[in-house]
Design an enzyme around this catalytic site. Structure first.
Site, PDB file in Angstrom:
ATOM      1  N   LYS A  52      -4.844  -8.286   1.524  1.00  0.00           N
ATOM      2  CA  LYS A  52      -3.504  -8.021   1.655  1.00  0.00           C
ATOM      3  C   LYS A  52      -2.732  -8.896   2.664  1.00  0.00           C
ATOM      4  CE  LYS A  52      -0.309  -3.825   1.922  1.00  0.00           C
ATOM      5  NZ  LYS A  52      -0.206  -2.211   2.203  1.00  0.00           N
ATOM      6  N   SER A 128       2.096   0.343  -1.167  1.00  0.00           N
ATOM      7  CA  SER A 128       2.574  -1.076  -1.103  1.00  0.00           C
ATOM      8  C   SER A 128       1.562  -2.290  -1.362  1.00  0.00           C
ATOM      9  CB  SER A 128       3.243  -1.149   0.452  1.00  0.00           C
ATOM     10  OG  SER A 128       1.987  -1.160   1.413  1.00  0.00           O
ATOM     11  N   SER A 152      -0.704   3.917   0.675  1.00  0.00           N
ATOM     12  CA  SER A 152      -0.718   2.469   0.151  1.00  0.00           C
ATOM     13  C   SER A 152      -1.860   1.820  -0.375  1.00  0.00           C
ATOM     14  CB  SER A 152       0.073   1.687   1.101  1.00  0.00           C
ATOM     15  OG  SER A 152       1.449   1.772   0.980  1.00  0.00           O
TER      16      SER A 152
HETATM   17  N1  GLN Z   1       5.219   4.821  -0.066  1.00  0.00           N
HETATM   18  C1  GLN Z   1       4.896   5.071   1.518  1.00  0.00           C
HETATM   19  C2  GLN Z   1       5.895   4.128   2.412  1.00  0.00           C
HETATM   20  O1  GLN Z   1       6.801   3.621   1.763  1.00  0.00           O
HETATM   21  C3  GLN Z   1       3.529   4.085   1.663  1.00  0.00           C
HETATM   22  C4  GLN Z   1       3.523   2.902   2.824  1.00  0.00           C
HETATM   23  C5  GLN Z   1       2.100   2.765   3.092  1.00  0.00           C
HETATM   24  O2  GLN Z   1       1.268   3.486   3.067  1.00  0.00           O
HETATM   25  N2  GLN Z   1       2.183   1.493   3.440  1.00  0.00           N
HETATM   26  O3  GLN Z   1       6.203   4.012   3.460  1.00  0.00           O
END
Ligand code: GLN
Length: 451
Positions: A52, A128, A152
Site C-alpha cells: 500500500k 482504503s 481499511s
Molecule cells: N472508512 C474508514 C475511513 O474513511 C476507514 C479508514 C481506514 O481504515 N484507513 O476513515
C-alpha cells in the site's frame, strides 16, 4: 516475479491497482535470488508482494495517493515491515492505490485514479486499501500489505473476496507507515488463503524500537495451529451485527448465518451476545480519527515534504496555498472536522466524550471475551456497490463502517474472509472473525477450519 508482471500487463489497464511499479529492481533481485537459491528457504523467498502506498519504501515513490506527495520519489528509509520482508527475501513489485491518506472506503478518494473491483469492474474494490485487495483478487500478486484504521484492510478484503487481517494494535510496527490516526492504525496482510496470511503475519509481526506503541510480546508460530480445528470453540455473535437497524442487508445476514452453521457442524458452539455501545462507534471514530489526522497532517506544510505552492507571499500564505492545492476534498474535510473537535470550548463535548465512548466499547469486547473465544459477524453491511454510487454522500459511507470500526477502537485483531456471493450482483461477501488482544492464533485456527 516475471509472471506477476505479465499478469499486471494483462489486467492492470482494467483493474488499476498499482500507482508505481518497481520492475527493474524487482526483476534484478529475483534473478539474484534464483542464483543464490539455498536448499531450504523460508516461505516468502522470492515471492512477489504489493505494498500500500502509505508504507514508506526506500528509493521507491511513496505518495499516499495524494498530489501532496506526487514527487516523493526517493524516500530515505524503509518502513520496519519492509525491512522485515526484505529479511525474508521477499520481492516488492510495486506500490498500490488507496484512498488519499487512507481516508475513505472505496479508493475513489485516490487523487490519481479509481481502482476497480476485479470481479466486476463497474464496482468499487472497497477501501482504503482497495489497490491491495484488488491486486490480490486479480492475481497480480500473491499477497499485499494494507493498513487498517477503521476497516481499511477488512472491508476491501470483503468486497474483493480475499483474506485480510487487521492485527492487534501494537503487534506490527507502524514505523514508516504514514500516520492517519496513530492510536488506531495497523498494517496487515491481504492474501488469497488463510495459510498465506499466517505466513505473512509471521514475517511482519514483532517488537520494534522505532515505534513507541509496539508491543513487546512473544510471537507464536501461527502456522502450527492451523489444523487444530474448532471443536469446543466458543463463538459469540453480537445481535447488533446482524440487525437490519444497522443496515445489514438480508443476503449478508443469510451468508453469515450459513457460515455459523458450518462452524457448528465442525463442533463449535454459537451464542448470541450484545455489544451495546457499538451504535456509538462510528460517531466516536470519526471524531477521534479526524482529530488525530488533523494533528498528524500538520507536517504537510509545503516546507518539509512534497507539494510547495508557487507565488506565495509569505510563510502563512505558503502553508495555505500548498495545503489547498495538495490535499483532496475528503482530507480537507477530516482536517476541518478534527481541528473543530479539538478546539478549546469544544474539546470536552467532542474529543473527550468520544474517548469515553471508546473506553465503553473496549469494555463491551472485554466482557464478551471473558466467556467466548471469538466474535463472528459480517465485515460490511453490504457487498461492493457501483463506482460513483456513494461518493457524494460521505455520511452514508461513514455509517457503513459500523462493523469494522469497533474492532479498531478496542484494539483487538479482526479478519475478513470470503463466505459466499451476493445473489444480485454475484460479488463476494465477507465474514469477520474477531479475537482477544494478541490472539491472532485463534482467528487463524477458526478461519482455516472454515475455509
Ligand atoms: N472508512 C474508514 C475511513 O474513511 C476507514 C479508514 C481506514 O481504515 N484507513 O476513515
Amino acid at each position: 516475479v516475471q509472471a506477476a508482471y505479465d499478469r499486471i500487463d494483462e489486467v492492470e489497464e482494467e483493474v488499476k491497482s498499482f500507482l508505481t511499479l518497481n520492475k527493474e529492481q524487482a526483476l534484478e533481485k529475483a534473478k539474484q535470488l534464483d542464483e543464490a537459491m539455498p536448499e531450504t528457504t523460508n516461505p516468502l523467498y522470492g515471492i512477489p508482494a504489493g505494498i500500500k502506498d502509505n508504507i514508506v519504501t526506500k528509493g521507491l515513490r511513496t505518495t499516499c495517493a495524494s498530489q501532496f506527495l506526487s514527487n516523493f520519489n526517493d524516500p530515505l528509509y524503509d518502513a520496519t515491515v519492509i525491512d522485515k520482508l526484505n529479511k525474508e527475501q521477499a520481492v516488492v513489485i510495486g506500490k498500490l492505490n488507496m484512498d488519499e491518506f487512507a481516508m475513505g472506503s472505496t479508493t475513489e478518494n485516490s487523487s490519481y485514479y479509481d481502482t476497480r473491483n476485479p470481479w466486476n469492474t463497474d464496482y468499487v474494490p472497497g477501501g482504503s486499501s482497495g489497490g491491495s485487495a484488488a491486486a490480490v483478487a486479480a492475481g497480480e500478486v500473491f499477497y499485499s500489505l494494507g493498513s487498517d484504521t477503521g476497516g481499511s484492510i477488512r472491508q476491501p478484503a470483503s468486497f474483493c473476496g480475499v483474506v485480510g487481517l487487521k492485527p492487534t494494535y501494537g503487534l506490527v510496527s507502524r514505523f514508516g507507515l504514514v500516520a492517519f490516526a496513530s492510536s488506531l492504525d495497523q498494517i496487515g496482510p491481504l492474501t488469497r488463503t488463510v495459510e498465506d496470511n499466517a505466513y505473512v503475519l509471521q514475517a511482519i509481526a514483532g517488537h520494534c524500537n522505532m515505534d513507541s506503541t509496539s508491543a513487546n510480546v512473544d510471537i507464536p508460530n501461527y502456522h502450527d495451529v492451523l489444523k487444530d480445528g474448532v471443536k469446543g470453540l466458543k463463538i459469540a455473535v453480537p445481535k447488533e451485527y446482524l440487525s437490519s437497524q444497522e443496515g445489514i442487508q438480508p443476503e449478508v445476514r443469510e451468508k453469515v448465518e450459513a457460515a455459523l452453521e458450518v462452524f457448528k457442524s465442525l463442533g463449535a458452539t454459537v451464542d448470541e451476545v450484545s455489544l451495546p455501545h457499538s451504535k456509538y462507534a462510528v460517531a466516536a471514530y470519526y471524531l477521534l480519527a479526524s482529530s488525530e489526522a488533523s494533528a498528524n497532517l500538520a507536517r504537510f506544510d509545503g516546507i518539509r515534504y512534497g507539494q510547495r505552492a508557487e507565488n506565495a507571499e509569505n510563510l502563512i500564505d505558503l502553508f495555505k496555498k500548498s495545503r489547498s492545492e495538495g490535499f483532496g476534498e475528503e482530507v480537507k474535510r477530516r482536517i476541518m472536522l478534527g481541528t473543530f473537535a479539538l478546539s478549546s470550548g469544544y474539546y470536552d463535548a467532542y474529543y473527550k466524550k468520544a474517548q469515553q465512548v471508546r473506553t465503553l466499547i473496549k469494555q463491551d469486547f472485554d466482557k464478551v471475551f471473558e466467556d467466548y473465544d471469538v466474535i463472528i459477524g459480517p465485515t460490511s453491511p453490504t457487498p461492493a456497490y457501483k463506482i460513483g454510487e456513494k461518493i457524494d454522500d460521505p455520511l452514508t459511507m461513514y455509517a457503513d463502517d459500523v462493523l469494522t470500526i469497533p474492532v479498531n477502537l478496542a484494539g483487538v485483531p479482526g479478519m475478513s474472509l470470503p463466505c459466499g456471493f451476493s445473489n444480485d450482483s454475484h460479488l463476494p461477501i465477507g465474514l469477520q472473525i474477531i479475537a482477544k488482544h494478541f490472539d491472532e492464533k485463534t482467528i487463524y485456527r477458526a478461519a482455516y477450519a472454515y475455509e
